[in-house]
Design a protein around this motif. Structure first.
Motif, mmCIF file in Angstrom:
data_model
loop_
_atom_site.group_PDB
_atom_site.id
_atom_site.type_symbol
_atom_site.label_atom_id
_atom_site.label_comp_id
_atom_site.label_asym_id
_atom_site.label_seq_id
_atom_site.Cartn_x
_atom_site.Cartn_y
_atom_site.Cartn_z
ATOM 1 N N ASP A 2 3.920 13.201 0.016
ATOM 2 C CA ASP A 2 4.084 12.173 -1.022
ATOM 3 C C ASP A 2 4.225 12.779 -2.418
ATOM 4 O O ASP A 2 4.913 12.211 -3.273
ATOM 5 N N SER A 4 -1.832 7.571 -0.050
ATOM 6 C CA SER A 4 -2.884 6.788 0.615
ATOM 7 C C SER A 4 -3.942 7.695 1.232
ATOM 8 O O SER A 4 -5.128 7.355 1.273
ATOM 9 N N HIS A 21 -1.573 2.822 -2.281
ATOM 10 C CA HIS A 21 -1.431 3.423 -3.617
ATOM 11 C C HIS A 21 -0.150 2.923 -4.289
ATOM 12 O O HIS A 21 0.405 3.625 -5.125
ATOM 13 N N HIS A 22 0.303 1.729 -3.899
ATOM 14 C CA HIS A 22 1.510 1.148 -4.495
ATOM 15 C C HIS A 22 1.161 -0.079 -5.336
ATOM 16 O O HIS A 22 0.029 -0.549 -5.310
ATOM 17 N N ASP A 56 -0.847 2.343 3.326
ATOM 18 C CA ASP A 56 0.352 2.812 2.621
ATOM 19 C C ASP A 56 1.359 1.701 2.304
ATOM 20 O O ASP A 56 2.514 1.992 2.021
ATOM 21 N N ASP A 91 2.971 9.851 5.251
ATOM 22 C CA ASP A 91 1.731 9.182 4.844
ATOM 23 C C ASP A 91 1.499 7.916 5.665
ATOM 24 O O ASP A 91 0.372 7.650 6.106
HETATM 25 MN MN LIG Z 1 2.126 7.014 0.507
#
Ligand SMILES: [Mn+2]
Ligand SMILES: [Mn+2]
Ligand SMILES: [Mn+2]
Ligand SMILES: [Mn+2]
Lengths: 198, 198
Positions: free
Chosen positions: B149, B119, B97-98, B75, B15
């Motif tokens: 992922d 992401s 996306h964290h 990412d 990713d």
């Molecule tokens: Mn990722």
């Protein structure tokens, strides 16, 4: 669905108050259970806006953890500008247009910040992206926030998308943004309630 | 337009590498001048993906300030996961996306993080929102990142939108995501290059 509170920053300006209302409306349409609240008393300008579009004033809160587990922030992200017990809450969503600082989470979340003139401009995009219709009075509130944050496009923070959003929201709310905007900004200067010495 | 670099985190996974390529492609279509690079050597899985979709390996950088003034992160957002001189650079865009932590800017920026599995899922939404067509090989890369992922939707981080994105990208890239996905994940275990003792 557990209830969540949505709010803007302390010492709320018009965008902080109405972006919370607009985002709460959008989230409820998307299936969430939210209430827009404010973190302080409203300005004269904001009172004028809510009165004009027949929208009730939001409830004012001091803390959130006594009511909910998780919250959504609009028009701010820095914890020192947020509700006093923000560190004890889960933040699930943020919509903003400021720099990012002093913001941290333990879990992934939905964080949407854009380099535009107003949070309500970002929320206008999100309504469109999700295919959710904006009611006329919510459109009027969002238009007011953009006029307020951009000083009717005179602020250097104004972007083409703020102008585009204002024109679209003006149409939906059936309100001339130039005429209304000047009245609104004038109300914000609160001339009527000031003494002659001021 | 000043050139910018786009990159994912250190010790890049699929990713991190392909979201940089996809986001760079999108930004260039939107009028920016960007190059996708990587912050470390590629995994066997990522090499398989790039080879399969005929995409060159990105240049690997150690620092960015010697080349550009501003960067876009994908990412990741935490500075300790980013390029070594991140504190000296202007971050204009983030797609992630964290959780958010150890990230700070002096200026407003475009920061888009969603609580989804990948992401590349967020970037797929952004292509659609901007009405930009995704080329077949870029679609293949993004599909690969989501499969990687989410471990072909077996990870608990998988959301319905990750599945929707995979199916759409599978169609564009004309690649069966189940058949290809298993081959790709197998390539990532790197059995062929391991000795019997491993
Ligand atoms: Mn990722
Ligand atoms: Mn504000
Ligand atoms: Mn604002
Ligand atoms: Mn990664």
């Amino acid at each position: 669905m557990t209830k969540q509170l949505v709010f803007g920053h302390q010492s709320p300006d018009t965008d902080a108050v109405v972006a919370a209302k607009a985002f709460s409306y959008l989230q409820n349409k998307l299936g969430f259970d939210t209430e827009a609240v404010a973190l302080g008393s409203l300005s004269e300008e904001t009172k004028f806006v809510l009165d004009y579009f027949n929208e009730p004033e939001p409830r004012i809160i001091e803390t959130a953890k006594n009511e909910v587990e998780s919250v959504m922030l609009v028009d701010h992200n820095e914890f020192q500008q947020s509700v006093s017990d923000i560190a004890d809450l889960v933040v699930t969503d943020v919509v903003d247009h400021h720099r990012i600082a002093n913001f941290t989470t333990n879990m992934p979340l939905n964080f949407r910040s854009e380099a535009v003139g107003c949070s309500s401009t970002v929320i206008w995009k999100m309504f469109n992206e999700n295919g959710i219709e904006i009611p006329a009075n919510i459109a009027g509130l969002m238009m007011s926030a953009i006029i307020s944050d951009t000083l009717l496009f005179k602020s250097p923070t104004t972007t083409p998308v703020d102008v585009e959003a204002t024109k679209a929201l003006s149409k939906i709310s059936n309100t001339d943004y130039n005429v209304y905007g000047l009245d609104m900004l004038k109300a914000g200067t609160n001339l009527s309630s000031k003494t002659e010495e001021e």
